[in-house]
Each structure stands twice: as structure tokens, then as C-alpha cells.
Enzyme design. Structure first.
Site, PDB file in Angstrom:
ATOM      1  N   HIS A   1       0.865  -1.181   0.000  1.00  0.00           N
ATOM      2  CA  HIS A   1       0.000   0.000   0.000  1.00  0.00           C
ATOM      3  C   HIS A   1       0.904   1.233   0.000  1.00  0.00           C
ATOM      4  O   HIS A   1       2.018   1.189   0.533  1.00  0.00           O
ATOM      5  CB  HIS A   1      -0.843  -0.054   1.282  1.00  0.00           C
TER       6      HIS A   1
ATOM      7  N   ASP B   1       3.134  -4.778   8.095  1.00  0.00           N
ATOM      8  CA  ASP B   1       1.909  -3.989   7.978  1.00  0.00           C
ATOM      9  C   ASP B   1       0.731  -4.961   8.091  1.00  0.00           C
ATOM     10  O   ASP B   1       0.411  -5.686   7.143  1.00  0.00           O
ATOM     11  CB  ASP B   1       1.925  -3.268   6.619  1.00  0.00           C
TER      12      ASP B   1
ATOM     13  N   GLN C   1      -4.496  -5.359   6.944  1.00  0.00           N
ATOM     14  CA  GLN C   1      -5.520  -6.253   6.369  1.00  0.00           C
ATOM     15  C   GLN C   1      -5.532  -7.621   7.040  1.00  0.00           C
ATOM     16  O   GLN C   1      -6.376  -8.452   6.719  1.00  0.00           O
ATOM     17  CB  GLN C   1      -5.284  -6.431   4.853  1.00  0.00           C
TER      18      GLN C   1
ATOM     19  N   LYS D   1     -10.422  -0.733  10.354  1.00  0.00           N
ATOM     20  CA  LYS D   1     -10.650  -1.901   9.495  1.00  0.00           C
ATOM     21  C   LYS D   1     -11.040  -3.120  10.322  1.00  0.00           C
ATOM     22  O   LYS D   1     -11.301  -4.182   9.788  1.00  0.00           O
ATOM     23  CB  LYS D   1      -9.377  -2.217   8.709  1.00  0.00           C
TER      24      LYS D   1
ATOM     25  N   CYS E   1      -4.789   2.544  -3.646  1.00  0.00           N
ATOM     26  CA  CYS E   1      -3.551   3.063  -3.031  1.00  0.00           C
ATOM     27  C   CYS E   1      -2.412   2.063  -3.193  1.00  0.00           C
ATOM     28  O   CYS E   1      -1.607   1.863  -2.269  1.00  0.00           O
ATOM     29  CB  CYS E   1      -3.748   3.398  -1.564  1.00  0.00           C
TER      30      CYS E   1
END
Ligand code: C6P
Length: 403
Positions: free
Chosen positions: A120, A197, A200, A223, A361
Site C-alpha cells: 500500500h 503492515d 488487512q 478496518k 492506493c
């Protein structure tokens, strides 16, 4: 499969039965259960006070509730004692904090930072900025056709000059679940730091940080059924101790005089100013909600839906599906032949179906696919097979209207 009807009853946004509402854009942001909304309201309604400084009882309650969420994050992700939990405004700020506070101090001319072509932008831009400032270089692990990382190239790119590898746990475009345990172990054997990261991954997978043992792990509250404006950075204490503060201001200090200052202990050294009190407390409610259902149950439910959706979309010869990673979350990027993804999204919206269309993104992925945008559906605990059937009908309707 989860009891989706019961779950939907917990989310006020699904309770307006007068209009159709199919939400398939949870990778962008998730919907919020009433427990989260009520927890935030109750802070504002009955104990709105600043934390760590008010000496009266509502201030003490606010501080306790805020600090308790740190413990909940530790419990949810099995964070080892060697690591601390810092609240930020989101994944983006967490990565910027590390890039600036760690990178500016530690990166030198001959060094390189390794990221991947599937990141991202929030895991690309901070590193572009910092490698430019420090004259170090930025290298990428390339993609392979099925939407996974090219592992051969990855091994070649882990060099003695690599100081940190920063990589997503799960791709927001392909849904690819990356083999981060192997990558972390390999990096560790070469004294390379790791930043994962987890934006998600955390809402959909059981993440065990004691097992993974990355140096840094970051994610966003919004999220994972929590509010916007809050995120988390989990970092190894010995690194956080050495890092300079990212932002300066109230609370992050120990002693200030007119010429110099000393810093508060971690994690507060990295939480300058009045923190996101309501958002952090709301995040706590989201964590309790997720843990109550169970991350394994959530993952299994979403895997079932993913397979159902893939089977249906594959049957439509007008649909181009991108990537086919063997391990993936419930995210599917696709395009229609001859119809722009934005047109599809707008047409589906007429029937109350929300999907994302654009570059997500992640423009390097779009370049790799040689497209400017894709449509994307992403699923969550409040989705069921009926949602996918309605989506498939909506896609067919769009094709027959626009072709
Ligand atoms: N992806 C999507 O639709 P923030 O905005 O800081 O909460 O999260 C940024 C971010 C970082 N990493 C990954 C893997 C992400 O997916 C995101 C956010 C959304 O895919 C919004 S662009």
C-alpha cells in the site's frame, strides 16, 4: 459459517430494512457494531476527560479505560513482554513514525530498505521520503503472476546492506497472505529488522506476535470494526528506547527546560499531546467483539465466502480476475471486459451494493497488471452468500445495460 443474521443485528447500519445495502468494501473500512458506537458515546456522555493528567474521578476512569485497551491489544495479538503497544492515528502514521524515528537515525548512504511491489502507498511513500533524506536506497521484491511475491528474487534481495524489510502481512489488492514467518526468520538470521503492515490481517486472522517476533507490527482500528482515527504500533522495546520521538508536545516528556528536554518512558514517549481517548476506548470494544466471535471462526467464515464468490465470478466470462494466491484473505480484485471499474461501482451503487474501484492506493500493482484501476470486493463477518448472489446479479445487470 457464522450466524450472519445475528451478527448483522449488532450493526445499526444493516438495520434499515427499507433500502438494500450490501457492503463489500471492508478492506477499505469496516462497519461498526453497536457495542463500539455505545462505548464511544458512553465516554462522551459520562466520563469525558483527558487522560494521564486529570486528578478527578472521571479523569481516572478515562485513564483506566484507555490504558486497559493496551492490555486488550496485548491479549488479542499475544504481544510478548519484549514489545510495547503505542497508539497512533492509523497504520499510515505508525509506518511514518518508524520511518522517521528509526530511519532518520539509523539509515546511512550504503544501506537499503527492502519493501515489495505489493505494498500500500503508506508502506512506500514514507520509505521513499526517508531513503531520499538519508541517501540510502529503496529496493523492491517483485510480484509474480499469481499475486504472490517472487520468493527467488526475495532471497537475492536480502543483502548485508539491507537494514529493514517492511512488508504487508496480507495484500489489500490480491488478499495474498505473505509467508511473513519465513521472511522474519530469514531477516533475523541476517540482523535485518522487520516491520509488518498488519492492516488487512489483524481483522481477519489470528495473529500471534510472540510466535512471529517481528521488530515492528502495525495496524488500523477502523478496518477491525473499530473507529477511525486510531491505529497501533507494536515495537521491540530496545529499538523504541533508542528511537527519537516522532512528535513533540505534552505527555511525551519527562523534564522540560528552556533549552532541552528528556523523554517519558515508552510507550508514552510516542504519544504526544492529548491522545485519541474516545477512539482508543472504542477500539477496545471492537477487540472484545472480535475476540468474542473468535478470529479462527472469522477466518473460516470468510474463507468459505471467498471460495463461494470465486466460484461464481469465475463462471462469468466477462470477468477478468487478477491473481490467484494459494493463501489469501477474502479480497478479490477484478475487471469487466469493456467496462471501467468506476462505472461498475456506480451502477452497483444504484442497487445498494458497495464495492471499491480504483488503484486501491497500490499503484505499483496496477502498473504490474497494466491497468489503471480494478474493481475489488472484500468480505467480513456480516457478509453471506446472499450478498455474493446479489453482487453477481448486479454485475450481470451492469454488463447487459452498458454493453
Ligand atoms: N487500505 C484499502 O481500501 P490507514 O489509512 O492508515 O488506516 O491504512 C493504510 C493501509 C495500510 N496498509 C494496508 C495493507 C492497507 O490496506 C491500508 C488501507 C484501504 O485498501 C484504504 S486505501
Amino acid at each position: 459459517m457464522l450466524d450472519v443474521e445475528k451478527i448483522r443485528n449488532d450493526f445499526p447500519i444493516f438495520n434499515d430494512l427499507n433500502k438494500p445495502f450490501i457492503y463489500l468494501d471492508s478492506a477499505s473500512t469496516s462497519q461498526k457494531p453497536l457495542e463500539v458506537i455505545d462505548t464511544i458515546s458512553s465516554y462522551y456522555n459520562s466520563y469525558a476527560a483527558n487522560v494521564h493528567r486529570a486528578l478527578y474521578s472521571i479523569g481516572e476512569k478515562a485513564t483506566d479505560e484507555y490504558e486497559n485497551v493496551r492490555l486488550l491489544v496485548k491479549k488479542m495479538l499475544n504481544v510478548p513482554d519484549s514489545h510495547s503497544v503505542i497508539f497512533t492515528s492509523g497504520t499510515t502514521e505508525s509506518i511514518n513514525l518508524i520511518a522517521y524515528s528509526w530511519g532518520l537515525k539509523n539509515l546511512k548512504k550504503a544501506d537499503n530498505v527492502l519493501i515489495t511491489e505489493m505494498e500500500h502507498h503508506s508502506n512506500i511513500i514514507p520509505w521513499q521520503l526517508i531513503t531520499k533524506k538519508t541517501n540510502s536506497s529503496l529496493n523492491y521484491i517483485p510480484l509474480s503472476n499469481n499475486g504472490t511475491l517472487n520468493t527467488e528474487s526475495m532471497n537475492e534481495q536480502l543483502l548485508s546492506s539491507t537494514k529493514i524489510i517492511s512488508i504487508s502481512h496480507q495484500s489489500n489488492v490480491f488478499g495474498t497472505i505473505n509467508p511473513i514467518k519465513n521472511i522474519i526468520d530469514k531477516a533475523k538470521s541476517m540482523d535485518i529488522l522487520t516491520l509488518i503492515d498488519g492492516a488487512q490481517a489483524v481483522p481477519h486472522l489470528k495473529v500471534n506476535l510472540a510466535e512471529l517476533d517481528s521488530d515492528f507490527y502495525v495496524f488500523s482500528g477502523h478496518k477491525m470494526l473499530g473507529p477511525t482515527g486510531v491505529g497501533v504500533l507494536i515495537g521491540r522495546n530496545e529499538l523504541l528506547e533508542e528511537m527519537e520521538p516522532f512528535l513533540g508536545g505534552g505527555e511525551m516528556i519527562n523534564k522540560v527546560n528552556m533549552h532541552e528536554s528528556t523523554w517519558n518512558e515508552i510507550p508514552w514517549k510516542f504519544e504526544a499531546g492529548t491522545p485519541k481517548v474516545a477512539q482508543v476506548i472504542g477500539l477496545g470494544a471492537a477487540i472484545k467483539y472480535l475476540m468474542n466471535i473468535g478470529l479462527e471462526n472469522i477466518h473460516n467464515h470468510e474463507q468459505g465466502l471467498l471460495q463461494y464468490a470465486l466460484d461464481i465470478l469465475e463462471q462469468n466470462e466477462n470477468i477478468i480476475l487478477y491473481g490467484n494466491p494459494p493463501e489469501r484473505g477474502a479480497v478479490i480484485p477484478f475487471n469487466l471486459k469493456n467496462i471501467h471499474a468506476h462505472d461498475l461501482a456506480k451502477f452497483l451503487d444504484l442497487d445498494g451494493i458497495c464495492i471499491r474501484a480504483g488503484h486501491h492506493c497500490a499503484q505499483p500493482i496496477m502498473d504490474y497488471l497494466n491497468v489503471s484501476s480494478t474493481a475489488r470486493i472484500s468480505m467480513n463477518i456480516y457478509n453471506d452468500e446472499n450478498d455474493i448472489d446479489i453482487l453477481a446479479a448486479g454485475i450481470k445487470k451492469t454488463i447487459s445495460t452498458l454493453n
